[in-house]
Design a protein around this motif. Structure first.
Motif, PDB file in Angstrom:
ATOM      1  N   GLY A   1     -17.839  13.604  14.310  1.00 48.36           N
ATOM      2  CA  GLY A   1     -16.712  13.824  15.209  1.00 48.36           C
ATOM      3  C   GLY A   1     -15.519  12.929  14.976  1.00 48.36           C
ATOM      4  O   GLY A   1     -14.531  13.002  15.711  1.00 48.36           O
ATOM      5  N   ASN A   2     -15.556  12.092  13.943  1.00 44.27           N
ATOM      6  CA  ASN A   2     -14.460  11.163  13.670  1.00 44.27           C
ATOM      7  C   ASN A   2     -13.389  11.796  12.789  1.00 44.27           C
ATOM      8  O   ASN A   2     -13.687  12.650  11.939  1.00 44.27           O
ATOM      9  CB  ASN A   2     -15.001   9.917  12.965  1.00 44.27           C
ATOM     10  N   ILE A   3     -12.158  11.336  12.980  1.00 44.01           N
ATOM     11  CA  ILE A   3     -11.060  11.687  12.070  1.00 44.01           C
ATOM     12  C   ILE A   3     -10.331  10.401  11.679  1.00 44.01           C
ATOM     13  O   ILE A   3     -10.395   9.393  12.389  1.00 44.01           O
ATOM     14  CB  ILE A   3     -10.058  12.688  12.693  1.00 44.01           C
ATOM     15  N   GLY A   4      -9.654  10.437  10.556  1.00 44.18           N
ATOM     16  CA  GLY A   4      -8.906   9.264  10.107  1.00 44.18           C
ATOM     17  C   GLY A   4      -7.926   9.622   9.020  1.00 44.18           C
ATOM     18  O   GLY A   4      -7.904  10.749   8.513  1.00 44.18           O
ATOM     19  N   LEU A   5      -7.103   8.655   8.664  1.00 44.88           N
ATOM     20  CA  LEU A   5      -6.123   8.807   7.592  1.00 44.88           C
ATOM     21  C   LEU A   5      -5.922   7.434   6.969  1.00 44.88           C
ATOM     22  O   LEU A   5      -5.711   6.453   7.688  1.00 44.88           O
ATOM     23  CB  LEU A   5      -4.803   9.355   8.147  1.00 44.88           C
ATOM     24  N   GLN A   6      -6.012   7.359   5.654  1.00 48.28           N
ATOM     25  CA  GLN A   6      -5.953   6.082   4.958  1.00 48.28           C
ATOM     26  C   GLN A   6      -4.944   6.156   3.820  1.00 48.28           C
ATOM     27  O   GLN A   6      -4.991   7.071   2.999  1.00 48.28           O
ATOM     28  CB  GLN A   6      -7.326   5.736   4.372  1.00 48.28           C
ATOM     29  N   THR A   7      -4.010   5.190   3.774  1.00 51.01           N
ATOM     30  CA  THR A   7      -3.144   5.040   2.607  1.00 51.01           C
ATOM     31  C   THR A   7      -3.942   4.340   1.511  1.00 51.01           C
ATOM     32  O   THR A   7      -4.500   3.264   1.729  1.00 51.01           O
ATOM     33  CB  THR A   7      -1.899   4.215   2.951  1.00 51.01           C
ATOM     34  N   CYS A   8      -3.997   4.972   0.362  1.00 53.87           N
ATOM     35  CA  CYS A   8      -4.705   4.437  -0.803  1.00 53.87           C
ATOM     36  C   CYS A   8      -3.670   4.369  -1.919  1.00 53.87           C
ATOM     37  O   CYS A   8      -3.303   5.407  -2.485  1.00 53.87           O
ATOM     38  CB  CYS A   8      -5.861   5.335  -1.210  1.00 53.87           C
ATOM     39  N   ALA A   9      -3.190   3.167  -2.221  1.00 53.90           N
ATOM     40  CA  ALA A   9      -2.024   3.079  -3.093  1.00 53.90           C
ATOM     41  C   ALA A   9      -1.903   1.704  -3.720  1.00 53.90           C
ATOM     42  O   ALA A   9      -2.255   0.699  -3.103  1.00 53.90           O
ATOM     43  CB  ALA A   9      -0.746   3.394  -2.291  1.00 53.90           C
ATOM     44  N   GLY A  10      -1.365   1.703  -4.925  1.00 49.18           N
ATOM     45  CA  GLY A  10      -0.956   0.456  -5.546  1.00 49.18           C
ATOM     46  C   GLY A  10       0.488   0.178  -5.185  1.00 49.18           C
ATOM     47  O   GLY A  10       1.415   0.684  -5.837  1.00 49.18           O
ATOM     48  N   VAL A  11       0.701  -0.587  -4.136  1.00 53.35           N
ATOM     49  CA  VAL A  11       2.048  -0.914  -3.670  1.00 53.35           C
ATOM     50  C   VAL A  11       2.432  -2.263  -4.273  1.00 53.35           C
ATOM     51  O   VAL A  11       1.879  -3.293  -3.893  1.00 53.35           O
ATOM     52  CB  VAL A  11       2.112  -0.977  -2.134  1.00 53.35           C
ATOM     53  N   PRO A  12       3.365  -2.306  -5.218  1.00 54.28           N
ATOM     54  CA  PRO A  12       3.669  -3.566  -5.909  1.00 54.28           C
ATOM     55  C   PRO A  12       4.261  -4.616  -4.982  1.00 54.28           C
ATOM     56  O   PRO A  12       5.031  -4.311  -4.062  1.00 54.28           O
ATOM     57  CB  PRO A  12       4.693  -3.146  -6.969  1.00 54.28           C
ATOM     58  N   LEU A  13       3.865  -5.866  -5.222  1.00 54.25           N
ATOM     59  CA  LEU A  13       4.521  -7.017  -4.602  1.00 54.25           C
ATOM     60  C   LEU A  13       5.602  -7.485  -5.552  1.00 54.25           C
ATOM     61  O   LEU A  13       5.325  -7.899  -6.677  1.00 54.25           O
ATOM     62  CB  LEU A  13       3.496  -8.123  -4.349  1.00 54.25           C
ATOM     63  N   ARG A  14       6.851  -7.399  -5.123  1.00 46.77           N
ATOM     64  CA  ARG A  14       7.967  -7.680  -6.034  1.00 46.77           C
ATOM     65  C   ARG A  14       9.136  -8.277  -5.270  1.00 46.77           C
ATOM     66  O   ARG A  14       9.207  -8.176  -4.042  1.00 46.77           O
ATOM     67  CB  ARG A  14       8.411  -6.406  -6.751  1.00 46.77           C
ATOM     68  N   LYS A  15      10.062  -8.854  -6.012  1.00 48.96           N
ATOM     69  CA  LYS A  15      11.318  -9.329  -5.465  1.00 48.96           C
ATOM     70  C   LYS A  15      12.454  -8.492  -6.043  1.00 48.96           C
ATOM     71  O   LYS A  15      12.287  -7.796  -7.035  1.00 48.96           O
ATOM     72  CB  LYS A  15      11.532 -10.804  -5.815  1.00 48.96           C
ATOM     73  N   GLY A  16      13.630  -8.636  -5.435  1.00 53.35           N
ATOM     74  CA  GLY A  16      14.798  -7.956  -5.965  1.00 53.35           C
ATOM     75  C   GLY A  16      14.968  -6.565  -5.409  1.00 53.35           C
ATOM     76  O   GLY A  16      14.223  -6.116  -4.534  1.00 53.35           O
ATOM     77  N   ASN A  17      15.976  -5.868  -5.904  1.00 48.18           N
ATOM     78  CA  ASN A  17      16.292  -4.519  -5.457  1.00 48.18           C
ATOM     79  C   ASN A  17      15.464  -3.523  -6.252  1.00 48.18           C
ATOM     80  O   ASN A  17      15.754  -3.269  -7.425  1.00 48.18           O
ATOM     81  CB  ASN A  17      17.780  -4.242  -5.654  1.00 48.18           C
TER      82      ASN A  17
END
Length: 804
Positions: free
Chosen positions: A437-453
């Motif tokens: 009976g459970n539902i969910g949503l998960q972000t699965c991603a390589g989100v870079p840690l960076r500086k600058g624009n």
């Protein structure tokens, strides 16, 4: 006279024999590789008999006693239907398209080799968990038995080559293929640099998306630990689009809990928006190891696991996160271009000499150059100087093959999260539901840690802007059993503005997600029929936003002729639904495009204009920013005495809309049905050759279609190839967790990749009509629905002979 008659008779016989010979040749070419789905097969290495049931759409349901036997059978069965497509994807990932297609693909091959996909795959295999590696090896063995012992699909004969043996590395390479295909920045960031140089800082600032104008987040209430934040502001790749082997980045998914379901159990829906091609990107199948595994859904041809689907306990579906997972760096090279400067030191470039074999031509030699960040890509980006290197998440360590193997076996939310934490190079928002009976949503991603624009080209002479890692999985957004009773995503902004990490600028405007949530909230309890209606919904939230602005400009303009007045009346009477029969839909779609064209045309040269018109996300974000800024310089047309407003552009664009539609469909707006403009052709990579297409029937269509890129039911098209839909739902699934046998699905084509097969396009009419087919799961339903049954056994054990 008798001699003359004999000569004529002889010639006639020769013509008839030649015609018969030609017919037999073509017929054999078309049908010689069609498999017999009822014929028993002997596959070396199979230890216990495997049974393959195929239903009315030839979808295989494979029953085995061990995983080794299962995945060997999966390889054999997949090769029956998709062997040439598998080889084509293998050639994409290894940069070997020129060998079969010729010199036009040399630049594409060099691009793909610069990504070093195989290099990463081999590293993964060296550290692969034993059950996953064993599955890949069994799969490869099954594929290889088929390609060695059975007739090959017609494409091999047409192109004149034989496939090489399949290896596990070729399956793992598909991670790199999907990661590259779903990246957001290759076509954007160099374009942004060109635009900045052309239009100046003030106008350029309005091209960049303002995420404050994207109010709808996938995870509206998600918070993460506080971290320091920083303010941030065609090419070889196009050949993949022409071959139909580049896909796309859009998708919808949602799930409701039992509190919002008429069954009292969750329902889950998914439709991944990819390229429309024949054959399609997905292969439908059902895999069973009795007592250990029971999973069904869609797989990518060339690897053995179910990518999206359900097992006996959980269901899942995917949408692209739209992560900004690529950066470009301006590098300083020495005189002989063998070294580059970083932090005051000259470092050696990695030089890799590549030999590109070319069909019908000489081998092309080229040297690829790499910094510690990645390849130098000026040649592939058609960018002369300065030298640019590319940093791409696809080169980072990830293990999506492990993830999907574990997803296939997951039994609960904890198993699910453990599986998807190695989904890094292919960034997805994965929706979840389970039988508990459970539902969910998960972000699965390589989100870079960076500086600058991150939207600009960064200085490469310093390591300051190098990535320092990725956001930890534990800090990526997720939801589990939210009080509202549903979860949903549609490539919109991932997290609220308070989220401490930069994910992307390149989210899709929230038209689809707003409409999805509007429908989810409109009904207290939803059923499968509601989900079917949602999948096929063509009401536009974009039109709802833009029409009042258009009417405000047009109502005060005057000067419309009879056709223009009738066209405006159609627009005013339109209900915002892009049905096939709608005339207002035609007027809106052309008017919206014309308004964007006129907004940018006088500021850009022809090449830049075309590049920007290819990118609807940038265009629409520019328009949003212009509408919010009365002082914007963009609406003013260069070279005129007056200062034009946005309303002036709308009036001009409306007249051009009337002219275009009159030229295409006549001067009576009553005949301007959207279906007359908006069509879909399912194209095969070899279908571009007209004679081949006539003989082989590679392509299917054109078909008239509803919707657009901004509707929940998406039939998207390029502004450079008007109204011919090339992207949309690559599958539709509705999973009913109260009764798996009640689940439904459909794909745009069919499960076979052979154009002579009755299962090459047998689902197309269902798909276009918004219908589905049953998705049997229980053994009883599978057997009841089966139309073909194949038994696969191993080689017979030789009897011991007595010695004399």
């Amino acid at each position: 006279m008798k001699i003359f008659k004999r000569i004529l008779l002889g010639l006639l016989i020769l013509v008839v024999l030649a015609a018969l010979g030609g017919w037999f040749f073509v017929n054999n070419l078309r049908k010689g590789a069609l498999p017999d789905y009822n014929a028993p097969a002997v596959v070396p290495g199979i230890q216990n008999e495997v049974t393959v049931y195929r239903d009315a759409h030839a979808i295989p349901h494979i029953y085995a006693q061990t995983e080794a036997d299962l995945y060997r059978a999966v390889g054999f069965v997949m090769a029956q239907d998709r062997l040439w497509q598998m080889d084509l994807l293998r050639r994409v990932t290894t940069g070997r398209l020129s060998e079969i297609f010729g010199a036009d693909l040399v630049e594409t091959d060099l691009l793909m080799r610069s990504l070093r996909i195989t290099e990463k795959s081999e590293q993964l295999l060296n550290n692969m968990e034993p059950p996953v590696l064993a599955a890949l090896e069994s799969f490869a063995a099954g594929v290889n038995h088929y390609l060695q012992k059975y007739p090959l699909p017609p494409e091999f004969k047409i192109l004149g080559y034989h496939p090489e043996p399949w290896l596990p590395v070729h399956s793992v390479n598909l991670i790199g293929y999907m990661s590259w295909d779903l990246n957001m920045s290759w076509d954007l960031e160099v374009l942004l640099q060109k635009l900045k140089e052309k239009v100046g800082d003030e106008k350029f600032s309005e091209i960049l998306p303002d995420l404050a104008k994207h109010p709808t987040a996938v995870f509206p209430g998600f918070t993460a630990p506080a971290v320091p934040t920083e303010k941030t502001l065609l090419s070889a790749n196009s050949k993949l689009q022409e071959l139909g082997i580049e896909v796309f980045s859009g998708s919808n998914n949602w799930a409701v809990s039992g509190q919002k379901s008429i069954t009292g159990q969750p329902l889950l829906a998914n439709d991944m928006h990819l390229g429309f091609n024949a054959p399609g990107i997905w292969f439908q199948m059902h895999q069973v190891v009795e007592g250990k595994l029971n999973v069904t859904g869609v797989a990518v041809p060339g690897q053995p696991f179910i990518i999206v689907g359900h097992n006996d306990s959980v269901a899942w579906g995917m949408t692209n996160v739209m992560v900004d997972d690529m950066d470009f760096y301006e590098e300083e090279l020495n005189a002989d271009t063998t070294r580059y400067l970083v932090d005051g030191d000259w470092r050696d470039l990695i030089l890799k000499k590549e030999a590109i074999a070319v069909k019908g031509g000489d081998t092309v030699w080229s040297t690829l150059r790499f910094t510690h960040r990645g390849p130098i890509v000026n040649r592939q980006q058609h960018y002369e100087k300065p030298f640019l290197s590319m940093r791409w998440i696809g080169n980072d360590q990830s293990n999506e093959i492990r993830s999907v193997y574990l997803l296939n076996h997951a039994q609960n939310w904890s198993d699910f999260r453990e599986a998807v934490k190695t989904f890094i190079a292919i960034s997805q928002n994965i929706v979840y539901a389970d039988r508990a009976g459970n539902i969910g949503l998960q972000t699965c991603a390589g989100v870079p840690l960076r500086k600058g624009n991150p939207a600009g080209i960064l200085p490469g002479t310093t390591s300051t802007f190098d990535w320092t890692g990725t956001v930890p999985f534990e800090e990526l957004p997720f939801e589990f059993n939210p009080e509202r009773g549903y979860v949903s995503s549609a490539n919109n902004k991932t997290a609220p503005d308070s989220y401490p990490y930069y994910i992307s600028y390149w989210f899709t405007p929230p038209h689809r997600i707003d409409r999805i949530r509007e429908m989810l909230e409109a009904t207290e309890k939803l059923g499968a029929e509601d989900f079917r209606q949602m999948h096929n919904d063509v009401k536009s939230k974009l039109a709802e936003k833009m029409l009042p602005l258009f009417f405000a400009a047009l109502d005060t303009a005057g000067g419309l002729d009879q056709t223009g007045q009738a066209a405006l009346a159609e627009l005013k009477n339109w209900n915002g639904e892009l049905t096939r029969e709608s005339k207002g839909a035609s007027v809106f779609e052309v008017l919206f495009r014309k308004t964007q064209e006129n907004l940018i045309r006088d500021d850009l040269d022809t090449a830049l204009f075309k590049e920007l018109m290819k990118n609807k996300t940038l265009l629409e974000n520019l328009l949003m920013n212009v509408l919010a800024n009365p002082a914007s310089l963009w609406p003013d047309v260069a070279g005129t005495a007056r200062t034009e407003s946005f309303a002036d552009l709308v009036v001009l664009s409306f007249q051009e809309t009337v002219d275009e539609l009159s030229g295409r469909l006549g001067h009576d707006p009553q005949t301007w049905q959207w279906q007359k403009l908006h069509t879909l052709t399912l194209k095969h990579p070899l279908g571009t050759v007209a004679l081949l297409d006539r003989v082989m029937r590679f392509n299917r269509g054109p078909f008239d279609v509803p919707g657009s890129y901004h509707t929940v039911c998406p039939f998207a098209y390029s502004y450079l190839n008007l109204y011919h839909s090339n992207h949309g739902a690559s599958q539709r699934h509705i999973f009913d967790l109260s009764d798996w046998d009640a689940s439904q699905t459909v794909i745009p084509t069919g499960n076979s990749g052979n154009p002579a097969s009755p299962f090459y396009g047998d689902q197309t009419s269902l798909f276009l009509e918004g219908r589905y087919h049953d998705d049997p799961f229980s053994a009883g339903q599978v057997k009841s629905a089966s139309k073909f049954v194949m038994k696969i056994t191993g080689e017979p054990v030789p009897k011991n002979r007595s010695r004399r």
